[in-house]
Design an enzyme around this catalytic site. Structure first.
Site, PDB file in Angstrom:
ATOM      1  N   HIS A 259       0.825  -1.210   0.000  1.00  0.00           N
ATOM      2  CA  HIS A 259       0.000   0.000   0.000  1.00  0.00           C
ATOM      3  C   HIS A 259       0.860   1.261   0.000  1.00  0.00           C
ATOM      4  CE1 HIS A 259      -4.126  -1.725   1.428  1.00  0.00           C
ATOM      5  NE2 HIS A 259      -3.526  -2.519   0.562  1.00  0.00           N
ATOM      6  N   ASP A 260       1.985   1.217   0.700  1.00  0.00           N
ATOM      7  CA  ASP A 260       2.866   2.384   0.730  1.00  0.00           C
ATOM      8  C   ASP A 260       3.439   2.671  -0.649  1.00  0.00           C
ATOM      9  OD1 ASP A 260       4.399   4.481   2.016  1.00  0.00           O
ATOM     10  OD2 ASP A 260       6.140   3.179   1.809  1.00  0.00           O
TER      11      ASP A 260
ATOM     12  N   VAL B 252       1.336   4.457  -3.442  1.00  0.00           N
ATOM     13  CA  VAL B 252       0.935   5.857  -3.261  1.00  0.00           C
ATOM     14  C   VAL B 252       2.196   6.702  -3.061  1.00  0.00           C
ATOM     15  CG1 VAL B 252      -0.477   7.480  -1.949  1.00  0.00           C
ATOM     16  CG2 VAL B 252      -1.191   5.075  -2.155  1.00  0.00           C
TER      17      VAL B 252
ATOM     18  N   PRO C 183      -4.838  -0.825  -5.325  1.00  0.00           N
ATOM     19  CA  PRO C 183      -5.747  -1.767  -5.991  1.00  0.00           C
ATOM     20  C   PRO C 183      -6.769  -2.331  -5.003  1.00  0.00           C
ATOM     21  CG  PRO C 183      -3.481  -2.171  -6.669  1.00  0.00           C
ATOM     22  CD  PRO C 183      -3.421  -1.194  -5.528  1.00  0.00           C
TER      23      PRO C 183
ATOM     24  N   SER D  95      -3.520 -22.633   6.129  1.00  0.00           N
ATOM     25  CA  SER D  95      -2.073 -22.344   6.051  1.00  0.00           C
ATOM     26  C   SER D  95      -1.820 -20.845   5.953  1.00  0.00           C
ATOM     27  CB  SER D  95      -1.444 -23.064   4.861  1.00  0.00           C
ATOM     28  OG  SER D  95      -1.966 -22.585   3.635  1.00  0.00           O
TER      29      SER D  95
ATOM     30  N   ASP E 134       3.333 -20.402   0.506  1.00  0.00           N
ATOM     31  CA  ASP E 134       3.433 -21.517  -0.439  1.00  0.00           C
ATOM     32  C   ASP E 134       2.611 -21.241  -1.695  1.00  0.00           C
ATOM     33  OD1 ASP E 134       0.771 -21.920   0.352  1.00  0.00           O
ATOM     34  OD2 ASP E 134       1.306 -23.490   1.794  1.00  0.00           O
TER      35      ASP E 134
END
Length: 326
Positions: free
Chosen positions: A65-66, A69, A162, A248, A253
C-alpha cells in the site's frame, strides 16, 4: 567549442554522474553510517515473529500500500495532524493495515544506535523481507537508501491502491501506473497465501453481488455457502476475519494459486486473475509449478515493487519519528 569549454563540460557531466550515482538505491547503503542497521531490523523481526507470525502478512500489505501511493516513501505511516487531517493512513483501504506499532519499535531500536540515519521507508522494506523469510518464505535483495516522503494524501490512497473488488482492467491499470506488468500482478497477488481478511472486503460476493441479493457466480458455491453459514453471517459483518488461504495462513506456499483455480479466492481481484488469458496462464503455471521457481520470481517482483517512486539523495527526509514529518 574551446578546449576550456570542453573541459568544463566534462567536469559538469562527471559531477552530474556522481550526483546521479549517489542518489540511487544500493545494497549496503548504511554500511558506513550505521553498519548494523539491517541486523537490527532483522533482530527485532525475529524477536516478534514467533509469537506473532501474522506480522508478516501485515507488513507485506503495508509495504504494498505504501509503494502504490507516491512510491515507497513511508507516507502510509504519517499520522493526521491539525494541518493535514486527510492522510493515507485514514483511507478505507488502510484502516485494516497492521504493523504500525511494530515499525515504531524498529525505528526506536535504530534511533538508539544511529539517530537520524535510517529512513522509515527502508525500515518497512527491510522488515517486510525479513518477516517473510522468518515464516519460511522467499528472500530478496533490498537495496537501501530510500528517503521519507513529507506528503500523505487520503485521496491518492483511494485512487491508487488496488481494491479487493477490482476487475482485471482496474488491476492491470493500477499496476501499470507503477511500472508493473501482468506477471507482477499475478506474483504479488500470491502474497494472499498468508494472512486474513475482514468479511467486509468480500461480503458483497456472498450477499449482494449485483445489488439484487445475489451471489457472485465466479465464487465456488460450496465455499460461498460455507462462508455464509459459518463465518460471515451477514453483509453487515465488518469484524469477523477469514483466512485467505484456509489452513495455512502463516505458510508461504503455492496453495493460493490452486485455490484461485478452484474459484475459492476470497476477493473479486483474485477471481479477476482467471478472466485474462495471460494472467490465467501464469496462475496455472504457478499452481502446477515448483515452490523454488515461484519464490525466485516472487522475489524479483518484490524487489521491483520496492523501487517504485523512491526518494533518494536530497529528496525527502529521514524522519525522526515515523508517524510525523520533521
Amino acid at each position: 567549442m574551446t578546449r576550456f569549454g570542453l573541459a568544463l563540460l566534462m567536469i559538469l557531466v562527471i559531477q552530474g554522474l556522481v550526483t546521479f550515482s549517489e542518489a540511487q538505491l544500493k545494497m549496503g547503503f548504511y554500511d558506513q553510517t550505521c553498519p548494523y542497521a539491517e541486523k537490527i531490523v532483522q533482530d527485532v523481526v525475529n524477536q516478534h515473529i514467533n509469537n506473532a507470525p501474522s506480522l508478516a502478512a501485515g507488513l507485506i500489505r503495508m509495504h504494498f500500500h505504501d509503494c502504490f501511493v507516491r512510491g515507497c516513501d513511508g507516507s502510509i505511516l504519517i499520522n493526521a495532524t491539525s494541518s493535514n487531517q486527510q492522510v493515507e493512513k485514514l483511507a478505507p483501504p488502510n484502516l485494516t493495515v497492521r504493523g504500525f506499532d511494530f515499525i515504531d519499535k524498529v525505528k526506536s531500536a535504530l534511533e538508539s544506535k544511529c539517530p537520524g540515519i535510517v529512513s522509515c521507508a527502508d525500515i518497512i522494506t527491510l522488515a517486510t523481507r525479513d518477516s517473510i523469510v522468518a515464516i519460511g518464505g522467499p528472500t530478496w535483495n533490498v537495496p537501501t537508501g530510500r528517503r521519507d516522503g513529507r506528503i500523505s494524501n487520503f485521496a491518492e490512497a483511494m485512487n491508487n491502491i488496488p481494491p479487493p473488488f477490482g476487475n482485471f482492467t482496474t488491476l492491470i491499470t493500477l499496476f501499470g501506473n507503477q511500472g508493473l506488468d501482468v506477471k507482477d500482478l499475478v506474483l504479488l497477488s500470491g502474497a494472499h497465501t498468508i494472512g486474513v481478511s475482514h468479511c467486509s472486503s468480500f461480503s458483497n460476493r456472498l450477499f449482494n453481488f449485483t445489488g439484487v441479493g445475489d451471489q457472485d457466480p465466479s465464487l465456488d458455491s460450496e465455499y460461498a455457502d460455507n462462508l455464509k453459514s459459518r463465518r460471515c453471517l451477514s453483509i453487515a459483518d465488518n469484524t469477523t476475519k477469514v483466512e485467505m488461504d484456509p489452513g495455512s495462513r502463516n505458510t508461504f506456499d503455492l496453495s493460493y494459486y490452486r485455490l484461485v483455480l478452484k474459484r475459492r479466492g476470497l476477493f473479486e481481484s483474485d477471481a479477476a486473475l482467471t478472466m485474462n488469458p495471460a494472467a490465467l496462464a501464469q496462475v496455472k503455471r504457478f499452481a502446477g509449478g515448483s515452490e523454488q521457481e515461484f519464490f525466485a520470481e516472487f522475489s524479483n517482483s518484490m524487489e521491483k515493487m520496492g523501487r517504485i517512486g523512491v526518494k533518494t539523495g536530497s529528496d525527502g527526509e529521514i524522519r525522526r519519528t515515523c508517524a510525523f514529518v520533521n
